[in-house]
Design a protein around this motif. Structure first.
Motif, mmCIF file in Angstrom:
data_model
loop_
_atom_site.group_PDB
_atom_site.id
_atom_site.type_symbol
_atom_site.label_atom_id
_atom_site.label_comp_id
_atom_site.label_asym_id
_atom_site.label_seq_id
_atom_site.Cartn_x
_atom_site.Cartn_y
_atom_site.Cartn_z
ATOM 1 N N UNK A 68 0.830 -1.212 0.000
ATOM 2 C CA UNK A 68 0.000 0.000 0.000
ATOM 3 C C UNK A 68 0.860 1.255 0.000
ATOM 4 N N UNK A 69 1.952 1.229 0.766
ATOM 5 C CA UNK A 69 2.851 2.390 0.800
ATOM 6 C C UNK A 69 3.449 2.658 -0.574
ATOM 7 N N UNK A 70 3.915 1.613 -1.222
ATOM 8 C CA UNK A 70 4.476 1.765 -2.558
ATOM 9 C C UNK A 70 3.422 2.241 -3.547
ATOM 10 N N UNK A 71 2.203 1.747 -3.401
ATOM 11 C CA UNK A 71 1.113 2.185 -4.277
ATOM 12 C C UNK A 71 0.835 3.672 -4.104
ATOM 13 N N UNK A 72 0.803 4.141 -2.859
ATOM 14 C CA UNK A 72 0.523 5.557 -2.591
ATOM 15 C C UNK A 72 1.607 6.442 -3.199
ATOM 16 N N UNK A 73 2.854 6.062 -3.033
ATOM 17 C CA UNK A 73 3.943 6.874 -3.593
ATOM 18 C C UNK A 73 3.879 6.902 -5.121
ATOM 19 N N UNK A 74 3.553 5.772 -5.728
ATOM 20 C CA UNK A 74 3.447 5.740 -7.185
ATOM 21 C C UNK A 74 2.239 6.540 -7.664
ATOM 22 N N UNK A 75 1.141 6.511 -6.902
ATOM 23 C CA UNK A 75 -0.031 7.325 -7.252
ATOM 24 C C UNK A 75 0.340 8.801 -7.267
ATOM 25 N N UNK A 76 1.085 9.217 -6.231
ATOM 26 C CA UNK A 76 1.513 10.628 -6.204
ATOM 27 C C UNK A 76 2.339 10.957 -7.438
ATOM 28 N N UNK A 77 3.234 10.066 -7.827
ATOM 29 C CA UNK A 77 4.057 10.316 -9.007
ATOM 30 C C UNK A 77 3.194 10.410 -10.262
ATOM 31 N N UNK A 78 2.203 9.536 -10.380
ATOM 32 C CA UNK A 78 1.323 9.559 -11.549
ATOM 33 C C UNK A 78 0.490 10.833 -11.580
ATOM 34 N N UNK A 82 0.578 13.683 -14.265
ATOM 35 C CA UNK A 82 -0.702 13.649 -14.991
ATOM 36 C C UNK A 82 -0.809 12.412 -15.881
ATOM 37 N N UNK A 83 -0.451 11.279 -15.311
ATOM 38 C CA UNK A 83 -0.561 10.006 -16.028
ATOM 39 C C UNK A 83 -1.928 9.412 -15.738
ATOM 40 N N UNK A 84 -2.706 9.098 -16.801
ATOM 41 C CA UNK A 84 -4.063 8.586 -16.617
ATOM 42 C C UNK A 84 -4.281 7.239 -17.282
ATOM 43 N N UNK A 85 -3.261 6.675 -17.903
ATOM 44 C CA UNK A 85 -3.475 5.407 -18.592
ATOM 45 C C UNK A 85 -3.553 4.235 -17.627
ATOM 46 N N UNK A 86 -3.130 4.432 -16.370
ATOM 47 C CA UNK A 86 -3.189 3.368 -15.375
ATOM 48 C C UNK A 86 -3.655 3.958 -14.056
ATOM 49 N N UNK A 87 -4.764 3.404 -13.539
ATOM 50 C CA UNK A 87 -5.325 3.898 -12.287
ATOM 51 C C UNK A 87 -4.628 3.233 -11.103
ATOM 52 N N UNK A 88 -4.850 3.799 -9.922
ATOM 53 C CA UNK A 88 -4.202 3.293 -8.714
ATOM 54 C C UNK A 88 -4.584 1.842 -8.426
ATOM 55 N N UNK A 89 -5.816 1.450 -8.739
ATOM 56 C CA UNK A 89 -6.222 0.064 -8.500
ATOM 57 C C UNK A 89 -5.462 -0.896 -9.412
ATOM 58 N N UNK A 90 -5.290 -0.520 -10.663
ATOM 59 C CA UNK A 90 -4.490 -1.347 -11.566
ATOM 60 C C UNK A 90 -3.048 -1.432 -11.126
#
Length: 698
Positions: A68-78, A82-90
């Motif tokens: 989850x921590x890694x996911x949150x950090x990657x979400x912030x980067x996306x 402004x990356x929208x081709x991959x959502x946080x759930x994916x």
């Protein structure tokens, strides 16, 4: 173990007895010491095993937290890029897949079970617990599950994989409630109720259509598998219907997140969000009804009319009972927060709100109803009534609390999905079944959206346009609810195949359809950047701009005549009676109830309603359409409130203000003229845009 026996006495050998007794005592003491030492060793081994198990459980939980921590950090980067081709759930699913690969293939399996396990025959299936008598001591063993015959010697690795496989009840009792409650609590009521008829049609009738279409198509696929020899165990028609029910639960979390970020058209968002929220509830009740389908006779998997109508009754009973229970819990919470002074203690207020909301799910499940339906309508009721009684600090806390819980629970489930693809030990991959399932859900979704939209448009003034229908068809993703329903029972061959197929369908729809949302919006020419409040104004006490020839400007939507009379009646009743009883908002009951109800009205009316009657205005009053038509005229342009229309001939007197046919005095005309004069240029230049409201209902 050594068994000692005291020597027999012989009357003629007293001296010998005197010599043997000390020897016997010494030997007995030695054996007792050995037994105590053995018991101590057993306790030590047990303690070490318990400590090792605790350490392993901690590592497993730490793994998910790091995911989850890694996911949150990657979400912030996306979001930053402004990356929208991959959502946080994916993204969470990808990280889960990587960890699953490491756990499955990266850790060497240590085998300590080299002997052939003993065989035994049971007349009945294995029980959940086993009680054994070993040398006078009783031991209880718990059934962990079936071990793949190919990996019978990798017991340690099997134990590790079982530990990272959660009990399905964890998903239902811990992870699902905050997700479903947040959906109801954060509902945009005005958009939702404006499209409520269409949402209910898609959710109830559409889900039933999708379930039976998918179920019948998959039954044909199962028969094909049987012909070609790909079916190795039993797979009944009811199993196919059950699969149709669980896979009909849509969860377009990826699409809705992008919609919210881009501010997509409010009606499209409401239709898609409302359908996904309601059809989750319908799908779980429908699957329970199919499980309850038990025909009489020897063949329990053939169609039986009485069993069918019994299942329909079960569906209606469970859904209505869950609805009543959820709404009742919300009403009780509203009354408690109204007639107590919990608002003076925001921490206690927030804690009570949280516990009452969560207990709704558990209470419904304990009573035999469906917690998903109950907690959904509890969230809607809490947002409509209890939210108005909370202190300012508690309103912020409750929203943020359930938003965080929803975010963490949803990403945890999607991470676990990726992990389960490799850690679940009873996958059954059938290419024919998987391909057939993809085709079936596509056909089922098509027969859900397009025919129902056609019939709905026959009675709607504000039509569901073709590009909206295509987007709803595209956005039928599967997610957390389908996965949770599939993993709840994986005991049989059919259920294991369903679980594997559901997992692959979720992966594909989240990655492909979720990633293609932004290009699809552009390709279908769906407007973005829409202000939801401004988008709603034409439907309530709003203005409509008419051109000089008296025609309504293009782009304006519903007038008061287009609002269903049933919902106007409901909102009038809610505003005058329910809101004053359950909240501090609305008019005092002493002014709305008959005079003979004076004592009851005084008892139920909050003192704050008398003190702040003007300030505590109902935020939903813009949904109540009054009969008064308020018209402004300016030159060749007519601005009409509440949907009334006027022509240029009505403006012969120049600037006029009419309310129900009455003209105001010159003072009002001058004030209005000054107001209009300051906005004249903007009004005439835009022509079709609302430039000023009388009153802002937020």
């Amino acid at each position: 173990m050594v068994a000692l026996r005291q020597p027999k006495r012989n009357g003629g050998c007293a001296a010998l007895d005197a010599m043997l007794v000390p020897v016997w005592i010494l030997l007995s003491s030695a054996v007792s010491g050995l037994k105590a030492e053995d018991d101590g060793m057993e306790e030590l081994v047990t303690e070490k095993e318990a400590e090792e198990s605790h350490r392993q459980d901690s590592v497993n939980l730490l793994t998910f937290i790091l995911l989850l921590t890694l996911t949150i950090l990657t979400i912030w980067l996306f979001k930053h890029r402004r990356v929208r081709f991959l959502h946080e759930t994916g993204l969470a699913m990808i990280y889960g897949l990587l960890v699953g690969v490491i756990l499955r293939y990266g850790i060497p399996a240590t085998s300590y079970h080299h002997k052939t396990p003993p065989s035994c025959s049971l007349k009945e299936g294995p029980t959940s617990t086993l009680l054994l008598n070993v040398s006078g001591k009783f031991f209880e063993y718990t059934l962990k599950g079936e071990i793949n015959s190919r990996e019978i010697h990798n017991v340690e690795q099997n134990d590790m994989l079982r530990k990272v496989t959660f009990d399905p009840e964890v998903f239902f009792n811990i992870l699902l409630p905050p997700i479903i409650f947040h959906a109801g609590y954060s509902l945009k009521k005005r958009h939702f109720f404006r499209n409520l008829g269409s949402i209910i049609t898609y959710a109830f009738l559409g889900t039933a259509v999708s379930c039976f279409v998918i179920g019948n198509l998959m039954y044909g696929v199962v028969k094909l598998m049987q012909v070609v020899g790909q079916l190795t165990d039993k797979f009944y028609y009811t199993d196919c219907l059950f699969f149709g029910a669980i896979i009909s639960a849509t969860d377009p979390v990826t699409v809705l997140a992008i919609f919210n970020e881009l501010h997509v058209d409010g009606d499209l968002y409401a239709l898609l969000f409302g359908e996904s929220v309601m059809n989750d509830a319908v799908a779980i009740v429908l699957s329970s009804s199919i499980v309850a389908y038990q025909p009489s006779g020897t063949n329990t998997h053939m169609f039986d009319a009485s069993a069918f109508f019994k299942s329909v009754g079960v569906f209606l009973g469970i859904f209505s009972g869950s609805f009543v229970m959820g709404a009742a819990t919300g009403v009780v919470t509203a009354l408690v927060t109204k007639f107590t002074k919990l608002h003076c203690f925001p921490l206690l207020e927030t804690a009570l709100f949280f516990l009452m909301s969560w207990s709704t799910f558990l209470l419904a499940e304990a009573c035999g109803f469906t917690g998903v339906v109950a907690v959904l309508f509890c969230g809607i009721t809490q947002a409509h009534y209890t939210f108005n009684n909370l202190s300012e600090e508690s309103t912020k806390r409750t929203k943020q609390l359930f938003e965080v819980l929803h975010f963490l629970a949803e990403n945890f489930i999607f991470s676990y999905m990726g992990l389960a693809l490799f850690t679940f030990q009873n996958h059954i991959f059938s290419p024919i079944f998987i391909i057939g399932a993809f085709i079936a859900i596509f056909i089922g979704r098509s027969l859900n959206i397009y025919p129902l939209s056609f019939f709905l448009n026959l009675g709607r003034r504000d039509k569901i346009r073709g590009n909206f229908q295509h987007m709803m068809m595209f956005a039928g993703l599967r997610g957390a609810m389908a996965f949770a329903l599939a993993i709840r029972d994986t005991a049989t061959y059919a259920r294991q195949m369903m679980f594997t197929t559901t997992l692959l369908i979720v992966f594909f729809t989240v990655w492909v359809f979720g990633g293609g949302t932004t290009p699809m919006l552009s390709w279908l020419h769906i407007r973005v950047g829409v202000d939801p409040d401004q988008d709603l104004q034409p439907s309530g006490d709003s203005f409509q701009v008419l051109q000089g020839d008296g025609s309504q400007a293009e782009g304006q939507s519903k007038t008061k005549q287009e609002s269903a009379w049933l919902f106007r009646l409901w909102y009038t009743f809610d505003h005058n009676y329910l809101k004053p009883i359950l909240t501090h908002s609305g008019p005092p009951l002493t002014s709305t109830l008959p005079s003979y109800c004076g004592p009851l009205a005084s008892c139920l009316t909050s003192p704050r309603a008398y003190e702040n009657h003007e300030q505590l205005q109902d935020p939903d009053t813009d949904l109540i359409h009054s009969d008064a038509d308020l018209t402004f005229m300016f030159g060749d342009t007519a601005i009409t409130a509440n949907g009334a229309s006027s022509s240029r001939a009505d403006a012969a007197g120049g600037l006029g203000w009419s309310a129900n046919g009455k003209r105001s005095g010159s003072t009002s005309e001058e004030a209005l003229e000054r107001e209009l004069d300051s906005r004249e240029q903007e009004l005439l230049s835009r022509g079709t845009r609302l430039v000023f409201p009388i009153e802002d209902h937020v």
